[in-house]
Design an enzyme around this catalytic site. Sequence first.
Site, PDB file in Angstrom:
ATOM      1  N   ASP A   9      48.175  33.304  42.852  1.00 61.19           N
ATOM      2  CA  ASP A   9      46.879  33.388  43.187  1.00 61.19           C
ATOM      3  C   ASP A   9      46.624  31.835  43.589  1.00 61.19           C
ATOM      4  O   ASP A   9      47.156  30.944  42.785  1.00 61.19           O
ATOM      5  CB  ASP A   9      45.728  34.008  42.626  1.00 61.19           C
ATOM      6  CG  ASP A   9      44.790  34.062  43.549  1.00 61.19           C
ATOM      7  OD1 ASP A   9      44.675  34.258  44.691  1.00 61.19           O
ATOM      8  OD2 ASP A   9      43.450  33.646  43.001  1.00 61.19           O
ATOM      9  N   ASP A  11      43.377  30.442  45.015  1.00 68.62           N
ATOM     10  CA  ASP A  11      41.918  30.024  44.893  1.00 68.62           C
ATOM     11  C   ASP A  11      41.687  30.161  43.259  1.00 68.62           C
ATOM     12  O   ASP A  11      41.675  31.279  42.966  1.00 68.62           O
ATOM     13  CB  ASP A  11      40.884  30.540  45.727  1.00 68.62           C
ATOM     14  CG  ASP A  11      40.963  30.157  47.156  1.00 68.62           C
ATOM     15  OD1 ASP A  11      41.710  29.083  47.531  1.00 68.62           O
ATOM     16  OD2 ASP A  11      40.134  30.692  47.734  1.00 68.62           O
ATOM     17  N   GLY A  46      38.417  37.121  45.088  1.00 73.13           N
ATOM     18  CA  GLY A  46      39.774  37.798  45.071  1.00 73.13           C
ATOM     19  C   GLY A  46      39.701  38.851  46.302  1.00 73.13           C
ATOM     20  O   GLY A  46      40.587  39.578  46.600  1.00 73.13           O
ATOM     21  N   ARG A  49      37.601  38.088  53.572  1.00 79.85           N
ATOM     22  CA  ARG A  49      36.399  37.824  54.117  1.00 79.85           C
ATOM     23  C   ARG A  49      35.436  38.560  54.604  1.00 79.85           C
ATOM     24  O   ARG A  49      34.279  38.501  54.519  1.00 79.85           O
ATOM     25  CB  ARG A  49      36.894  36.815  55.421  1.00 79.85           C
ATOM     26  CG  ARG A  49      35.947  35.965  56.020  1.00 79.85           C
ATOM     27  CD  ARG A  49      36.389  35.290  57.302  1.00 79.85           C
ATOM     28  NE  ARG A  49      37.418  34.455  56.878  1.00 79.85           N
ATOM     29  CZ  ARG A  49      38.216  34.324  57.920  1.00 79.85           C
ATOM     30  NH1 ARG A  49      38.160  34.612  59.118  1.00 79.85           N
ATOM     31  NH2 ARG A  49      39.852  33.717  57.571  1.00 79.85           N
ATOM     32  N   SER A 116      43.508  34.757  51.116  1.00 78.90           N
ATOM     33  CA  SER A 116      43.224  33.680  51.991  1.00 78.90           C
ATOM     34  C   SER A 116      44.015  33.561  53.326  1.00 78.90           C
ATOM     35  O   SER A 116      45.243  33.549  53.223  1.00 78.90           O
ATOM     36  CB  SER A 116      42.796  32.585  51.195  1.00 78.90           C
ATOM     37  OG  SER A 116      42.245  31.702  52.174  1.00 78.90           O
ATOM     38  N   ARG A 117      43.227  33.540  54.454  1.00 80.89           N
ATOM     39  CA  ARG A 117      43.909  33.117  55.636  1.00 80.89           C
ATOM     40  C   ARG A 117      44.108  31.721  56.066  1.00 80.89           C
ATOM     41  O   ARG A 117      44.821  31.191  56.862  1.00 80.89           O
ATOM     42  CB  ARG A 117      43.095  33.728  56.992  1.00 80.89           C
ATOM     43  CG  ARG A 117      43.114  35.322  56.920  1.00 80.89           C
ATOM     44  CD  ARG A 117      42.571  35.673  58.187  1.00 80.89           C
ATOM     45  NE  ARG A 117      42.554  37.125  58.339  1.00 80.89           N
ATOM     46  CZ  ARG A 117      43.467  37.728  59.320  1.00 80.89           C
ATOM     47  NH1 ARG A 117      44.441  36.681  59.703  1.00 80.89           N
ATOM     48  NH2 ARG A 117      43.739  38.926  59.268  1.00 80.89           N
ATOM     49  N   ASN A 118      43.434  31.165  54.907  1.00 82.34           N
ATOM     50  CA  ASN A 118      43.468  29.344  55.036  1.00 82.34           C
ATOM     51  C   ASN A 118      44.557  28.934  54.074  1.00 82.34           C
ATOM     52  O   ASN A 118      44.595  27.718  53.857  1.00 82.34           O
ATOM     53  CB  ASN A 118      42.125  28.888  54.648  1.00 82.34           C
ATOM     54  CG  ASN A 118      41.276  29.438  55.798  1.00 82.34           C
ATOM     55  OD1 ASN A 118      41.535  28.882  57.071  1.00 82.34           O
ATOM     56  ND2 ASN A 118      40.168  30.025  55.634  1.00 82.34           N
ATOM     57  N   ASP A 170      43.052  34.986  38.619  1.00 87.62           N
ATOM     58  CA  ASP A 170      41.806  34.695  38.026  1.00 87.62           C
ATOM     59  C   ASP A 170      40.738  35.448  38.230  1.00 87.62           C
ATOM     60  O   ASP A 170      39.462  35.447  37.669  1.00 87.62           O
ATOM     61  CB  ASP A 170      41.445  33.097  38.507  1.00 87.62           C
ATOM     62  CG  ASP A 170      40.593  32.989  39.869  1.00 87.62           C
ATOM     63  OD1 ASP A 170      41.335  33.819  40.753  1.00 87.62           O
ATOM     64  OD2 ASP A 170      39.609  32.543  40.157  1.00 87.62           O
TER      65      ASP A 170
END
Length: 212
Positions: A9, A11, A46, A49, A116-118, A170
């Site tokens: 993962d 973040d 997790g 958005r 995440s898309r970022n 996490d």
Amino acid sequence: MRFKAVIFDLDGVICHTDQYHYQAWKQIADQENVFFDEQVNNRLRGVSRMESLEIILEQADRPYTEEEKSVLAETKNEIYKKLLKNMTRADLTEEVKGVLDNIKNSGIKVAIGSSSRNTKLILSRIGLADYFHTVSDGTNIQRSKPDPEVFLKAAEALKLAPEECLVVEDAQAGIIAAHRGGFHSAGIGEASKFHLTEYPLSCMGDLLNVFE
């Protein structure tokens, strides 16, 4: 056990962008006069958005149309992307980079599995743009964690079966996703205490013990 790949993962595992997510969502919540604190924020870990927005709007005193939700989600993302410009290579700790290098140099493939898309923007900011064998993220999935799709796509790109891969997470949602997809799992932070986590980690360095 000899794993052929580790799917990380992003973040909270490779780097920490929680503060930026929190600041961006807080701006949206304040704008809409919706209560938002760290406890609500913890529920967003997790998940996608739009699902995060739905959780935040549980506190709202009026219903929102799908169009309004779409605008709010996009506004949050624009705020978040501006905040991400504060990230640098210093946001990748020596411990994490050392673990990644050790695993990769031993011939084990490394991948990212993030909702995440970022993801690619973040990897670029911390100096890992071309580091991983594959990146599966919010841009190539329809369902976010706890659905296993993001990990299954990563394994498919690596041409490996789920049971040949170790997922490092996490968040409980990520561990559940790994479990549902047939992956082995290692958990750090909150996920280290989750009952489905096979390998609890007190720090990233502990991950190397799994391969001894």
